[in-house]
Design a protein around this motif. Structure first.
Motif, PDB file in Angstrom:
ATOM      1  N   HIS A  96       0.651  -1.281   0.197  1.00  0.00           N
ATOM      2  CA  HIS A  96       0.085  -0.040   0.031  1.00  0.00           C
ATOM      3  C   HIS A  96       1.211   1.509   0.148  1.00  0.00           C
ATOM      4  O   HIS A  96       0.929   2.337  -0.715  1.00  0.00           O
ATOM      5  CB  HIS A  96      -0.819   0.126   1.117  1.00  0.00           C
ATOM      6  CG  HIS A  96      -1.207   1.444   1.596  1.00  0.00           C
ATOM      7  ND1 HIS A  96      -2.914   1.835   0.708  1.00  0.00           N
ATOM      8  CD2 HIS A  96      -1.243   1.681   2.140  1.00  0.00           C
ATOM      9  CE1 HIS A  96      -3.376   2.966   1.226  1.00  0.00           C
ATOM     10  NE2 HIS A  96      -1.984   3.425   2.281  1.00  0.00           N
ATOM     11  N   GLU A  97       2.099   1.214   0.752  1.00  0.00           N
ATOM     12  CA  GLU A  97       2.985   2.846   0.721  1.00  0.00           C
ATOM     13  C   GLU A  97       3.600   2.925  -0.019  1.00  0.00           C
ATOM     14  O   GLU A  97       3.765   4.376  -0.948  1.00  0.00           O
ATOM     15  CB  GLU A  97       3.608   2.463   2.311  1.00  0.00           C
ATOM     16  CG  GLU A  97       2.803   2.172   3.982  1.00  0.00           C
ATOM     17  CD  GLU A  97       2.072   3.977   3.636  1.00  0.00           C
ATOM     18  OE1 GLU A  97       2.512   5.014   3.689  1.00  0.00           O
ATOM     19  OE2 GLU A  97       1.440   3.458   4.823  1.00  0.00           O
ATOM     20  N   LEU A 138     -10.651  12.350  -1.824  1.00  0.00           N
ATOM     21  CA  LEU A 138      -9.524  14.206  -1.723  1.00  0.00           C
ATOM     22  C   LEU A 138      -8.782  13.253  -2.953  1.00  0.00           C
ATOM     23  O   LEU A 138      -7.890  14.663  -3.111  1.00  0.00           O
ATOM     24  CB  LEU A 138      -9.091  13.513  -0.799  1.00  0.00           C
ATOM     25  CG  LEU A 138     -10.107  13.901   0.791  1.00  0.00           C
ATOM     26  CD1 LEU A 138      -9.239  14.625   1.688  1.00  0.00           C
ATOM     27  CD2 LEU A 138     -10.396  15.562  -0.307  1.00  0.00           C
ATOM     28  N   TYR A 139      -7.735  12.142  -2.895  1.00  0.00           N
ATOM     29  CA  TYR A 139      -6.326  12.696  -4.526  1.00  0.00           C
ATOM     30  C   TYR A 139      -7.430  12.237  -5.718  1.00  0.00           C
ATOM     31  O   TYR A 139      -6.887  13.341  -6.483  1.00  0.00           O
ATOM     32  CB  TYR A 139      -6.100  10.569  -3.827  1.00  0.00           C
ATOM     33  CG  TYR A 139      -4.264  11.095  -2.820  1.00  0.00           C
ATOM     34  CD1 TYR A 139      -3.783  11.322  -3.762  1.00  0.00           C
ATOM     35  CD2 TYR A 139      -4.917  10.529  -2.000  1.00  0.00           C
ATOM     36  CE1 TYR A 139      -1.988  10.526  -2.487  1.00  0.00           C
ATOM     37  CE2 TYR A 139      -3.523  10.055  -0.750  1.00  0.00           C
ATOM     38  CZ  TYR A 139      -2.609  10.673  -1.782  1.00  0.00           C
ATOM     39  OH  TYR A 139      -1.329  11.479  -0.852  1.00  0.00           O
ATOM     40  N   LEU A 144       1.082   4.468  -2.314  1.00  0.00           N
ATOM     41  CA  LEU A 144       0.444   5.024  -1.997  1.00  0.00           C
ATOM     42  C   LEU A 144       1.770   6.944  -2.829  1.00  0.00           C
ATOM     43  O   LEU A 144       1.741   8.127  -3.190  1.00  0.00           O
ATOM     44  CB  LEU A 144       0.666   5.683  -1.089  1.00  0.00           C
ATOM     45  CG  LEU A 144       0.112   7.048  -0.381  1.00  0.00           C
ATOM     46  CD1 LEU A 144      -1.286   7.048  -0.565  1.00  0.00           C
ATOM     47  CD2 LEU A 144      -0.133   6.641   1.265  1.00  0.00           C
ATOM     48  N   GLN A 158       1.471   9.843  -5.130  1.00  0.00           N
ATOM     49  CA  GLN A 158       2.186  11.511  -4.888  1.00  0.00           C
ATOM     50  C   GLN A 158       2.720  11.381  -5.611  1.00  0.00           C
ATOM     51  O   GLN A 158       2.335  13.328  -6.081  1.00  0.00           O
ATOM     52  CB  GLN A 158       2.539  10.985  -3.627  1.00  0.00           C
ATOM     53  CG  GLN A 158       1.479  10.727  -2.091  1.00  0.00           C
ATOM     54  CD  GLN A 158       1.913  10.953  -0.786  1.00  0.00           C
ATOM     55  OE1 GLN A 158       2.987   9.815  -0.429  1.00  0.00           O
ATOM     56  NE2 GLN A 158       0.912  10.479   0.340  1.00  0.00           N
ATOM     57  N   GLN A 162     -14.500   6.302   0.965  1.00  0.00           N
ATOM     58  CA  GLN A 162     -13.154   6.543   1.602  1.00  0.00           C
ATOM     59  C   GLN A 162     -12.731   7.521   1.583  1.00  0.00           C
ATOM     60  O   GLN A 162     -13.098   8.310   0.274  1.00  0.00           O
ATOM     61  CB  GLN A 162     -12.226   5.718   2.390  1.00  0.00           C
ATOM     62  CG  GLN A 162     -12.722   4.146   2.604  1.00  0.00           C
ATOM     63  CD  GLN A 162     -12.171   3.346   3.271  1.00  0.00           C
ATOM     64  OE1 GLN A 162     -10.659   3.313   3.854  1.00  0.00           O
ATOM     65  NE2 GLN A 162     -11.799   2.183   3.248  1.00  0.00           N
ATOM     66  N   ILE A 163     -12.725   8.840   2.292  1.00  0.00           N
ATOM     67  CA  ILE A 163     -12.819  10.314   1.913  1.00  0.00           C
ATOM     68  C   ILE A 163     -10.777   9.740   1.398  1.00  0.00           C
ATOM     69  O   ILE A 163     -11.208  10.894   0.380  1.00  0.00           O
ATOM     70  CB  ILE A 163     -12.759  11.212   3.495  1.00  0.00           C
ATOM     71  CG1 ILE A 163     -14.038  11.156   3.957  1.00  0.00           C
ATOM     72  CG2 ILE A 163     -11.708  13.041   3.469  1.00  0.00           C
ATOM     73  CD1 ILE A 163     -14.663  11.233   2.594  1.00  0.00           C
ATOM     74  N   GLU A 164     -10.040   9.816   2.364  1.00  0.00           N
ATOM     75  CA  GLU A 164      -8.703   9.540   1.687  1.00  0.00           C
ATOM     76  C   GLU A 164      -8.418   9.695   0.049  1.00  0.00           C
ATOM     77  O   GLU A 164      -8.133  10.192  -0.732  1.00  0.00           O
ATOM     78  CB  GLU A 164      -7.558   8.976   2.180  1.00  0.00           C
ATOM     79  CG  GLU A 164      -6.136   9.228   2.339  1.00  0.00           C
ATOM     80  CD  GLU A 164      -5.117   8.449   2.151  1.00  0.00           C
ATOM     81  OE1 GLU A 164      -3.923   7.778   2.737  1.00  0.00           O
ATOM     82  OE2 GLU A 164      -6.006   7.050   2.861  1.00  0.00           O
ATOM     83  N   PRO A 165      -8.763   8.669  -0.382  1.00  0.00           N
ATOM     84  CA  PRO A 165      -8.983   8.061  -2.212  1.00  0.00           C
ATOM     85  C   PRO A 165      -9.627   9.079  -3.502  1.00  0.00           C
ATOM     86  O   PRO A 165      -9.226   9.866  -3.775  1.00  0.00           O
ATOM     87  CB  PRO A 165      -9.365   6.561  -2.250  1.00  0.00           C
ATOM     88  CG  PRO A 165     -10.105   6.516  -1.495  1.00  0.00           C
ATOM     89  CD  PRO A 165      -9.817   7.409  -0.037  1.00  0.00           C
ATOM     90  N   ARG A 189     -10.188   0.668  -2.034  1.00  0.00           N
ATOM     91  CA  ARG A 189     -10.369   0.906  -0.824  1.00  0.00           C
ATOM     92  C   ARG A 189     -12.368   0.508  -1.169  1.00  0.00           C
ATOM     93  O   ARG A 189     -12.670   1.865  -1.385  1.00  0.00           O
ATOM     94  CB  ARG A 189     -10.231   2.683  -0.366  1.00  0.00           C
ATOM     95  CG  ARG A 189      -8.678   2.648  -0.310  1.00  0.00           C
ATOM     96  CD  ARG A 189      -8.080   2.185   1.416  1.00  0.00           C
ATOM     97  NE  ARG A 189      -6.821   2.529   1.378  1.00  0.00           N
ATOM     98  CZ  ARG A 189      -7.039   3.849   2.088  1.00  0.00           C
ATOM     99  NH1 ARG A 189      -7.309   4.779   2.674  1.00  0.00           N
ATOM    100  NH2 ARG A 189      -5.466   4.135   2.752  1.00  0.00           N
TER     101      ARG A 189
END
Length: 206
Positions: A48-49, A178-179, A52, A56, A173-176, A169
């Motif tokens: 995952h990291e 937002l991306y 990500l 980014q 979910q908010i994070e993806p 996800r």
């Protein structure tokens, strides 16, 4: 002015130094995975990291043009390094999934066809291959205007990367999201002036 100081500092920093700095987060994640710093499922966390980080970096590459146009900050010399680092992390993300997560390479093709989010992710990787291969001065000279047209695939790649993250996800979910919203805003800024120029040319032609 702050912008002038930033631009002066950027001119003094060699572009190749970004490659050295850029691989450090990956090395840190690998060290954490080996030493139990990524929780109870280090393989999934590492996968995952790394993914990500790749996303980014793709978003960071999209930010360079708006920064120059709006704030006057010129970081164009670093765009190639950012793109190649994004490709580097995508490949690491893929290798962790194939070798450490699946473990059976015979399952790779089946999962690509079975799971839509993996299909989208692989499509992004395939589109990144010609971009990475032609990210050199020789290709720029050889391809000429076609080089710019080819590298517009970056926009498709970053959209696919954002969609891959959202699909990965499960649920809302908010994070993806937002991306994905950030990617849409950056692309709208990038494409907007081009659309305006086309309209002006059509108006003059009419």
């Amino acid at each position: 002015m702050l912008v002038d100081r930033i631009n002066q500092s950027a001119r003094k920093i060699p572009a190749w130094s970004l490659y050295i700095v850029g691989v450090l987060p990956g090395l840190w994640l690998l060290w954490q995975a080996v030493n139990g710093g990524l929780g109870v499922d280090p393989v999934k966390a590492l996968e995952h990291e790394l993914g990500l980080l790749a996303l980014q970096l793709l978003v960071a590459g999209l930010c360079i043009t708006p920064l120059r146009r709006v704030a006057g900050v010129n970081l164009l010399k670093f765009r190639r390094a950012i793109g190649l680092l994004a490709f580097f992390y995508v490949v690491l993300h893929l290798l962790v999934w194939m070798v450490l997560d699946l473990q059976l390479l015979s399952r790779v093709w089946a999962d690509i066809l079975k799971r839509p989010y993996i299909t989208v992710g692989m499509a992004a990787l395939v589109l990144m291959l010609p971009l990475a291969i032609t990210s050199n001065n020789w290709s720029v000279r050889r391809l000429g205007r076609r080089w710019r047209q080819l590298h517009k695939l970056t926009y498709v790649v970053v959209i696919l990367g954002g969609v891959h993250f959202v699909m990965l996800r499960k649920g809302i979910q908010i994070e993806p999201l937002l991306y994905l919203a950030g990617i849409a805003a950056l692309l709208a800024f990038r494409v907007g002036p081009g659309v305006s120029r086309i309209r002006v040319r059509l108006g003059r032609a009419g």
